[in-house]
Design a protein around this motif. Structure first.
Motif, PDB file in Angstrom:
ATOM      1  N   LYS A  96       2.585  17.808 -42.848  1.00 14.88           N
ATOM      2  CA  LYS A  96       1.457  18.501 -42.221  1.00 14.88           C
ATOM      3  C   LYS A  96       0.841  19.474 -43.207  1.00 14.88           C
ATOM      4  CE  LYS A  96       2.425  22.198 -40.664  1.00 14.88           C
ATOM      5  NZ  LYS A  96       2.671  23.576 -40.342  1.00 14.88           N
ATOM      6  N   ARG A 105      -2.985  15.228 -38.559  1.00 15.56           N
ATOM      7  CA  ARG A 105      -2.829  15.054 -37.123  1.00 15.56           C
ATOM      8  C   ARG A 105      -1.580  14.221 -36.821  1.00 15.56           C
ATOM      9  NH1 ARG A 105      -8.022  13.047 -34.172  1.00 15.56           N
ATOM     10  NH2 ARG A 105      -7.787  11.399 -35.697  1.00 15.56           N
ATOM     11  N   LEU A 158       1.580  16.236 -37.548  1.00 18.54           N
ATOM     12  CA  LEU A 158       1.826  17.202 -36.476  1.00 18.54           C
ATOM     13  C   LEU A 158       2.430  16.517 -35.254  1.00 18.54           C
ATOM     14  CD1 LEU A 158      -1.302  19.513 -36.696  1.00 18.54           C
ATOM     15  CD2 LEU A 158       1.073  20.275 -36.634  1.00 18.54           C
ATOM     16  N   ARG A 187      -9.880  27.576 -39.536  1.00 25.23           N
ATOM     17  CA  ARG A 187      -9.190  26.905 -38.430  1.00 25.23           C
ATOM     18  C   ARG A 187      -8.012  26.075 -38.943  1.00 25.23           C
ATOM     19  NH1 ARG A 187      -9.828  29.562 -34.134  1.00 25.23           N
ATOM     20  NH2 ARG A 187      -9.757  27.803 -32.707  1.00 25.23           N
ATOM     21  N   ALA A 232      -4.190  26.396 -38.122  1.00 22.70           N
ATOM     22  CA  ALA A 232      -3.471  25.218 -37.631  1.00 22.70           C
ATOM     23  C   ALA A 232      -2.186  25.009 -38.414  1.00 22.70           C
ATOM     24  CB  ALA A 232      -4.353  23.977 -37.737  1.00 22.70           C
ATOM     25  N   ARG A 241       0.391  27.779 -37.377  1.00 25.32           N
ATOM     26  CA  ARG A 241       0.875  27.645 -35.998  1.00 25.32           C
ATOM     27  C   ARG A 241       1.346  26.238 -35.639  1.00 25.32           C
ATOM     28  NH1 ARG A 241      -3.855  30.864 -32.658  1.00 25.32           N
ATOM     29  NH2 ARG A 241      -3.422  32.938 -33.502  1.00 25.32           N
ATOM     30  N   SER A 242       1.160  25.293 -36.555  1.00 19.16           N
ATOM     31  CA  SER A 242       1.406  23.873 -36.254  1.00 19.16           C
ATOM     32  C   SER A 242       0.670  23.481 -34.972  1.00 19.16           C
ATOM     33  CB  SER A 242       2.903  23.586 -36.130  1.00 19.16           C
ATOM     34  OG  SER A 242       3.519  23.700 -37.389  1.00 19.16           O
ATOM     35  N   ASP A 243      -0.629  23.792 -34.965  1.00 20.75           N
ATOM     36  CA  ASP A 243      -1.469  23.633 -33.774  1.00 20.75           C
ATOM     37  C   ASP A 243      -2.368  22.405 -33.909  1.00 20.75           C
ATOM     38  OD1 ASP A 243      -3.319  23.863 -31.679  1.00 20.75           O
ATOM     39  OD2 ASP A 243      -3.276  26.052 -31.765  1.00 20.75           O
ATOM     40  N   LEU A 244      -2.011  21.352 -33.208  1.00 18.34           N
ATOM     41  CA  LEU A 244      -2.770  20.106 -33.238  1.00 18.34           C
ATOM     42  C   LEU A 244      -4.199  20.299 -32.732  1.00 18.34           C
ATOM     43  CD1 LEU A 244      -2.854  17.046 -33.703  1.00 18.34           C
ATOM     44  CD2 LEU A 244      -1.896  16.765 -31.404  1.00 18.34           C
ATOM     45  N   ALA A 245      -4.383  21.134 -31.733  1.00 12.92           N
ATOM     46  CA  ALA A 245      -5.717  21.345 -31.158  1.00 12.92           C
ATOM     47  C   ALA A 245      -6.700  21.885 -32.196  1.00 12.92           C
ATOM     48  CB  ALA A 245      -5.637  22.294 -29.966  1.00 12.92           C
ATOM     49  N   LEU A 246      -6.226  22.715 -33.106  1.00 11.81           N
ATOM     50  CA  LEU A 246      -7.108  23.257 -34.142  1.00 11.81           C
ATOM     51  C   LEU A 246      -7.523  22.182 -35.144  1.00 11.81           C
ATOM     52  CD1 LEU A 246      -5.381  26.708 -34.761  1.00 11.81           C
ATOM     53  CD2 LEU A 246      -7.515  26.258 -33.526  1.00 11.81           C
ATOM     54  N   THR A 253       6.701  18.801 -40.621  1.00 14.57           N
ATOM     55  CA  THR A 253       6.134  20.068 -41.079  1.00 14.57           C
ATOM     56  C   THR A 253       5.662  20.010 -42.525  1.00 14.57           C
ATOM     57  OG1 THR A 253       7.572  21.222 -39.532  1.00 14.57           O
ATOM     58  CG2 THR A 253       6.582  22.542 -41.269  1.00 14.57           C
TER      59      THR A 253
END
Length: 140
Positions: free
Chosen positions: A57, A46, A49, A98, A102, A105-110, A54
């Motif tokens: 992460k 987290r 990100l 998930r 994540a 997509r480098s998706d913090l929400a996931l 990258t």
């Protein structure tokens, strides 16, 4: 590259300390260590990100996935655990999917979603251990 003796000694001490903790741990404590490591990896992912790191992460998400797959899921006993083991296996598979997304997509929400799913399970496991110790069971 030269590494100072004090640094090498500190690293050796840390490794011995970790190994000693594993050697003397009950099965319950080993799973607790996996949950602790998973939560640390998720929080580190987290942070990476949020900072746009990258490579870090990917390292931290990869570690979290391995803990889920090889440690927690791999330690489930479907015969003794029945429906609970099956449900945990499904949860771990979902979290792995998930986290993989994540990472792509480098998706913090996931990552946040996985943290929210894992924290109550980890907390429940910790409370079970505390109750067993309080009842005189030694943690398992």
């Amino acid at each position: 590259m030269y590494t100072p003796v004090s640094s090498r000694a500190a690293n050796a001490y840390r490794q011995v300390g970790v190994q000693s903790g594993i050697d003397g741990a009950t099965p319950h404590q080993l799973v607790q260590m996996l949950f602790d490591g998973l939560q640390q990896s998720l929080h580190a992912a987290r942070g990476a990100l949020q900072r746009g790191e990258t490579e870090n992460k990917g390292v931290h998400i990869g570690k979290a996935v391995r803990i889920l797959e090889e440690g927690l899921k791999g330690g489930l006993n479907p015969v003794q655990g029945g429906e609970l083991a099956a449900n945990l296996g499904t949860l771990y598979d979902y979290c792995i999917a998930r986290l993989t997304l994540a990472n792509l997509r480098s998706d913090l929400a996931l990552v946040e979603e996985v943290v929210a799913l894992i924290e109550p399970v980890a907390q429940g496991w910790k409370e079970m251990g505390q109750a067993q110790v309080a009842a005189g069971g030694g943690g398992y």
